[in-house]
Design an enzyme around this catalytic site. Structure first.
Site, PDB file in Angstrom:
ATOM      1  N   GLN A 195      34.523  35.197   7.736  1.00  0.00           N
ATOM      2  CA  GLN A 195      33.317  34.731   7.033  1.00  0.00           C
ATOM      3  C   GLN A 195      32.776  33.556   7.848  1.00  0.00           C
ATOM      4  O   GLN A 195      32.820  32.404   7.465  1.00  0.00           O
ATOM      5  CB  GLN A 195      33.672  34.290   5.603  1.00  0.00           C
ATOM      6  CG  GLN A 195      32.465  34.013   4.717  1.00  0.00           C
ATOM      7  CD  GLN A 195      31.751  35.251   4.231  1.00  0.00           C
ATOM      8  OE1 GLN A 195      32.285  36.339   4.285  1.00  0.00           O
ATOM      9  NE2 GLN A 195      30.531  35.093   3.747  1.00  0.00           N
ATOM     10  N   LYS A 244      27.799  52.380  19.355  1.00  0.00           N
ATOM     11  CA  LYS A 244      27.737  53.248  18.188  1.00  0.00           C
ATOM     12  C   LYS A 244      26.329  53.829  18.048  1.00  0.00           C
ATOM     13  O   LYS A 244      25.340  53.099  18.051  1.00  0.00           O
ATOM     14  CB  LYS A 244      28.111  52.470  16.927  1.00  0.00           C
ATOM     15  CG  LYS A 244      28.186  53.319  15.661  1.00  0.00           C
ATOM     16  CD  LYS A 244      28.620  52.495  14.459  1.00  0.00           C
ATOM     17  CE  LYS A 244      30.081  52.122  14.562  1.00  0.00           C
ATOM     18  NZ  LYS A 244      30.593  51.497  13.306  1.00  0.00           N
TER      19      LYS A 244
END
Length: 284
Positions: free
Chosen positions: A90, A182
């Protein structure tokens, strides 16, 4: 100099023998869930060695209690050795209203006269900017991985975010490196992983990453390498949490998985204690 160890990190702390007196702190959980730590008399300079995973929230609070006690005892210089830094993923605010949890952890540490933090393979190096007054050392076991894996043709990162890890290990091995890009098919929604500027046919591929939690990303990359012709696929992952059915997942594709002992498990072949000691010695 004193080396103070959490009970779950004594195997790492013994690597620091010779730098100072080695001691463990007492730890206790009361019936109501509250925590207590008890420290031996401390010296002015203290190295604290703490495994914070698993049980990150409990261990973090024990660390805060220990640091406050060290301050009360007059420790003037505290070096924290944290093999795995919790909440590092985070590292920014992903949605409005969320905290930047890595910033929270590091800012709390600044309240306790911590002079330096030595950690292993933090998710993003820039989290150190959240505590600018604390000297931050982030070490990566590239040479250690290179000593384990000899028959590798190319080192591959599952995505661009770990390309610096692939580069470091490839340099230690003297081989090439790349990362998977990707692509999503707009018609079918299918996802394809393609290595950037690399041919994996008949290659022995080493995948590198920092964290293995449920294993989804690693297995996806492994299957892509197999589909592109790789004859062997290995993985070197620093922090292996191995949550849910991750063990079974990785065994279906990988020829070998090697982790470090920042988190203890059956794949923890690479010991980070000597690496951490070298970094601490530079700070003394």
């Amino acid at each position: 100099m004193q080396i103070l160890s959490f009970q779950n990190a004594f195997d790492l702390a013994i690597e620091f023998e010779g730098l100072g007196a080695l001691a463990q702190m007492e730890e206790r959980v009361f019936p109501d869930g509250e925590l207590l730590v008890k420290l031996p008399p401390s010296e002015r300079d203290v190295v604290v060695v703490a495994r914070l995973y698993p049980g990150v929230n409990e261990n973090l609070f024990k660390l805060f209690l220990a640091l406050d006690a060290l301050n009360d005892q007059g420790a003037s210089r505290i070096v924290l050795v944290l093999p795995y830094l919790p909440y590092a993923r985070q590292d920014r605010r992903f949605r409005p209203g969320e905290p930047i949890s890595s910033k929270t952890v590091l800012r709390i540490l600044t309240l306790f006269n911590v002079s330096a933090v030595v950690a292993v393979d933090v998710h993003k190096q820039y989290v150190a900017d959240y505590a600018p007054r604390v000297l931050f050392r982030n070490v990566y076991p590239a040479e250690e991985y290179a000593r384990v894996f000899k028959d590798v043709d190319v080192v591959v990162s599952p995505d661009f975010g770990s390309i610096h890890r692939a580069e470091a290990v490839a340099k230690a091995l003297g081989v090439s490196y790349t990362y998977f890009e990707k692509f999503r098919d707009r018609e079918t929604g299918g996802i394809t992983l393609t290595p950037r500027d690399a041919d994996l046919r008949n290659a022995h591929v080493l995948l590198v990453d920092d964290i293995l939690s449920t294993g989804g990303t690693l297995v996806e990359a492994c299957k892509a390498a197999r589909n592109l012709g790789a004859t062997a696929v290995y993985a070197a992952v620093t922090h292996c949490q191995l949550l849910k059915d991750a063990r079974e997942k990785v065994k279906t594709c990988l020829d070998r998985l090697v982790c470090t002992d920042t988190i203890l498990n059956e794949f923890a072949e690479v010991k980070v204690g000597p690496l951490l000691r070298k970094e601490v010695e530079k700070l003394l």
